[in-house]
Design an enzyme around this catalytic site. Structure first.
Site, PDB file in Angstrom:
ATOM      1  N   SER A 116      37.188  54.058 105.569  1.00  5.63           N
ATOM      2  CA  SER A 116      37.534  55.334 104.955  1.00  5.63           C
ATOM      3  C   SER A 116      36.282  56.226 104.853  1.00  5.63           C
ATOM      4  O   SER A 116      35.647  56.526 105.866  1.00  5.63           O
ATOM      5  CB  SER A 116      38.172  55.074 103.583  1.00  5.63           C
ATOM      6  N   ASP A 250      49.221  54.087 107.514  1.00  3.40           N
ATOM      7  CA  ASP A 250      48.181  54.617 106.620  1.00  3.40           C
ATOM      8  C   ASP A 250      48.677  55.894 105.954  1.00  3.40           C
ATOM      9  O   ASP A 250      48.952  56.886 106.631  1.00  3.40           O
ATOM     10  CB  ASP A 250      46.908  54.897 107.429  1.00  3.40           C
ATOM     11  N   HIS A 278      46.249  51.786 104.595  1.00  7.62           N
ATOM     12  CA  HIS A 278      44.864  52.230 104.664  1.00  7.62           C
ATOM     13  C   HIS A 278      43.866  51.070 104.586  1.00  7.62           C
ATOM     14  O   HIS A 278      42.680  51.281 104.830  1.00  7.62           O
ATOM     15  CB  HIS A 278      44.605  53.222 103.522  1.00  7.62           C
TER      16      HIS A 278
END
Length: 332
Positions: A116, A250, A278
């Protein structure tokens, strides 16, 4: 206890490190205490977590990776057990912080694995310090387009601290938890990611931690979406072994960004986890470790010199894969 290794630091040795159990340790860098987990021995891998998270997010994969590698997983400044000063929380500052921690630990080069926001930090590290980067692994990474979960856009706006405080109220927390369970029962993509997002919010224990979270978020997200892009410099990964890992479901950073980044990164490898959100390394840690081990074993570390970097900049200096104005407007 299994075999141990020792890592030399600027002030002596780090000490015996268990082969498989990630040990939480501390070093003071530029006057701030930095926490990090370290395990194993061998070629170094640095695991970089996302916004609001900490090195604990890697607990399900560190033991397996530490069988063949020296694994270093920092708590970024403002996160986890590291200090949370009023400081620069930009992607570039975090890349500098990773470099400085590795310098203190005596690790000159490493494979960078970022999740991320941490993917953006890893990419920035490779851009700023190509001679210290052997490979890149980006997991659900930011920086490949403006789209991002609307909740993160809202959290970047004024009043976000009050909203975070409200989520910690007992009655509100129960209601949010019930909503998450409903989303999970309905099989939604947001239901997959919501528990991890709530875990991150729950891990912000005080106003100082919440302020650091908001500062970090605002460095990369505003009400229109992501404000930092890596697409204009992706061509610089030519010759840098790169693995992209994404969850097809995601709900934080859309899987469309995976394909966009893959197209913009010459020679990159893309792996999609069909049932993951995610956090694909949480959904299927065994598959993730297998992919990473295969990637590490089948690629040679990049070796950059200043002259090679200069020639690459001169030969392919045009930005390719950048988000067009029309794509940017679509995120508003």
């Amino acid at each position: 206890m299994g075999p141990t290794t020792r890592v030399r630091t600027g002030g002596g040795r780090l000490g015996a490190v268990p082969q498989r159990d990630a040990d939480l340790r501390y070093r003071t860098v530029h006057g701030y205490r930095r926490a990090f987990r370290v395990a194993g021995s061998g070629p170094p891998i640095v695991l970089i977590h996302g916004i609001g998270d900490s090195s604990t997010t890697w607990e399900s994969v560190i033991p397996a990776l530490a069988r063949r590698h020296l694994v270093i997983a920092p708590d970024l400044l403002g996160h986890g057990r590291s200090d949370k000063p009023r400081a620069d929380y930009s992607v570039a500052a975090y890349a500098n912080g990773v470099r400085d921690l590795l310098g203190v630990l005596g690790v000159p080069r490493a494979t960078l694995v970022g999740h991320s926001f941490g993917g953006g930090v890893a990419m920035q590290f490779a851009y700023q310090f190509p001679e210290r980067t052997e490979r890149l692994v980006l997991i659900g990474s930011g920086g490949a387009g403006p789209d991002v979960n609307p909740g993160l856009r809202l959290m970047s706006m004024p009043g976000a601290a009050l909203a975070l405080n409200a989520l910690r109220l007992p009655g509100m927390r129960w209601q949010v938890g019930a909503a998450v369970e409903m989303l999970k029962a309905l099989g939604t993509a947001l239901g997959l990611d919501a528990p991890d997002m709530l875990r991150i919010v729950d891990a912000l224990p005080d106003a100082t931690a919440r302020a650091a979270f908001i500062r970090t978020l605002r460095a990369v997200v505003d009400w229109r979406g992501q404000v930092v892009t890596m697409l204009d410099r992706c061509y610089l990964t030519r010759g840098m072994p790169t693995l992209l890992v994404w969850g097809r479901r995601d709900a934080i950073v859309p899987v469309a960004h995976a394909y966009r980044a893959h197209e913009a990164m010459p020679g990159s490898r893309l792996e999609i986890f069909p049932e993951a959100g995610h956090f694909p390394f949480h959904t299927d840690p065994a598959r993730f470790v297998g992919l990473l081990e295969d990637f590490l074993g089948s690629t040679e570390p990049a070796r950059w010199s200043p002259e090679q970097w200069r020639q690459l900049l001169r030969a392919t200096g045009g930005a390719t894969g950048a988000v067009s104005p029309a794509e940017e407007r679509s995120a508003t």
